[in-house]
Design a protein around this motif. Structure first.
Motif, PDB file in Angstrom:
ATOM      1  N   GLU A  23       0.864  -1.229  -0.067  1.00 49.33           N
ATOM      2  CA  GLU A  23      -0.035  -0.021  -0.067  1.00 49.33           C
ATOM      3  C   GLU A  23       0.867   1.150   0.121  1.00 49.33           C
ATOM      4  O   GLU A  23       2.252   1.219   0.168  1.00 49.33           O
ATOM      5  CB  GLU A  23      -0.906  -0.068   1.202  1.00 49.33           C
ATOM      6  N   SER A 270      -3.034  -7.549  -1.667  1.00 48.90           N
ATOM      7  CA  SER A 270      -3.316  -6.077  -1.351  1.00 48.90           C
ATOM      8  C   SER A 270      -3.877  -5.405  -2.530  1.00 48.90           C
ATOM      9  O   SER A 270      -4.293  -5.879  -3.550  1.00 48.90           O
ATOM     10  CB  SER A 270      -2.085  -5.499  -0.970  1.00 48.90           C
ATOM     11  N   LEU A 288      -9.338   1.374   2.055  1.00 52.59           N
ATOM     12  CA  LEU A 288      -8.684   0.615   2.561  1.00 52.59           C
ATOM     13  C   LEU A 288      -9.544  -0.830   3.165  1.00 52.59           C
ATOM     14  O   LEU A 288      -9.056  -1.666   3.427  1.00 52.59           O
ATOM     15  CB  LEU A 288      -7.699   0.937   3.515  1.00 52.59           C
TER      16      LEU A 288
END
Length: 330
Positions: A23, A270, A288
């Motif tokens: 991230e 991710s 997120l």
């Protein structure tokens, strides 16, 4: 198994918990700032923090922040988010891809790396050894002159090519890995050039079991995946939610195919949430929390329908595999 190095200090691998493997949290990439690409500037700590809070509330424990020196890190802000929310964040030493190096180096960085005009000039004029020493310092002393140390080292290459300076950074990162024992992460543009990167890493005697290759879901190709996985490396499917590149069905089927071939211990997941428009609290994006709240239930359902244990695989991808991948090798 070694230890995990976070911005708040070293922890044991079993403390990592549910982890996003790639991230970006607070960063202002100089290249994109010069191009006035506002969407790529994650420049508001409080907005980023709200999304990280959503991740924590959904059950997230740790985030790998893959922002390298040439991508405009804000190390103090990310460390503060880690402290304020009690989330483990792993920082990144090393480099990204070559076109980003056209940007001018911010003045605060010149105090750390020297009085060079651009990243390109810096990387061109430094030797492999000198670049490796810089990467080592960010792992063992701190990122950009702060006391907050990197927990992985990174390199990157462009689309379907590796430039001489990119090869130089690969070799510098490989040598920093040997010195520090830090895990390695690779940026592959659109999922390309992993095999060529592997050849360079092997020439530097790197054990591929300590390397993760990013953006694998930008190049959905099972034969390609098998070639990478057979080296022992990790494959990071870090474009979850980015339907413009591929539907979730394609990603999930690719992951399930790898599982059926016996590579479930080498998969990471991710979102590479690096735009304002991807963040919920910047610009109403998926945010997120999306992977945990939306993608994980869907994956479990599809895995179970395929005769696999979906919940066990989620634990593998988000807890067990990161605990191995991001540990410093002994």
């Amino acid at each position: 198994m070694g230890f995990i190095r976070t911005l708040r200090g070293d922890i044991s691998p079993d403390e990592l918990g549910f982890t996003y493997s790639h991230e970006h949290i607070v960063c202002t990439p100089p290249y994109w700032k010069e191009k006035k690409e506002e969407d790529l500037l994650l420049d508001d700590k409080e907005k980023s923090k709200k999304d990280v809070r959503d991740f924590v509330r959904a059950g997230g424990k740790s985030i790998i922040d893959a922002t390298a020196v040439d991508y405009g890190r804000n190390v103090p802000a990310v460390k503060e988010i880690s402290e304020e929310l009690g989330v483990h964040i792993i920082g990144t030493a090393g480099f990204n891809k070559s076109f980003l190096w056209e940007a001018k180096i911010p003045s605060h960085l010149k105090e750390v790396i020297g009085n060079y005009e651009t990243y390109y000039e810096w990387i061109e004029k430094q030797s492999i050894h000198q670049l490796a020493v810089f990467v080592i310092s960010e792992v063992e002393e701190g990122l950009e002159g702060t006391p907050y140390k990197a927990g992985q080292v990174k390199f990157g290459t462009g689309y379907n090519r590796i430039t001489p300076l990119e090869e130089k950074t690969i070799r510098a990162v490989a040598r920093a890995h040997h010195e520090t024992k830090a895990p390695i992460h690779s940026h592959t543009e659109a999922g390309t050039m992993a095999l060529e990167q592997i050849e360079i890493l092997q020439s530097e005697n790197v054990d591929l079991r300590h390397v993760s290759f990013g953006h694998m879901d930008r190049n959905i190709d099972l034969t390609y995946y098998k070639q990478i996985a057979r080296t022992g490396a990790f494959l990071s499917f870090d474009g979850i939610g980015k339907i413009k590149y591929a539907p979730e069905s394609a990603r999930i089927q690719a992951i399930l195919s790898l599982v059926k071939l016996g590579f479930e211990d080498q998969i990471l997941i991710s979102g590479d949430t690096a735009r304002k428009s991807y963040y919920k609290h910047y610009d109403y994006g998926l945010g997120l929390q999306y992977i945990i709240t939306k993608w994980v239930p869907r994956f479990i359902e599809e895995a179970n329908e395929a005769g696999l244990d979906g919940e066990a695989l989620i634990k593998k991808f988000f807890i067990q595999n990161p605990a191995v991948c991001f540990a410093f090798k002994k």
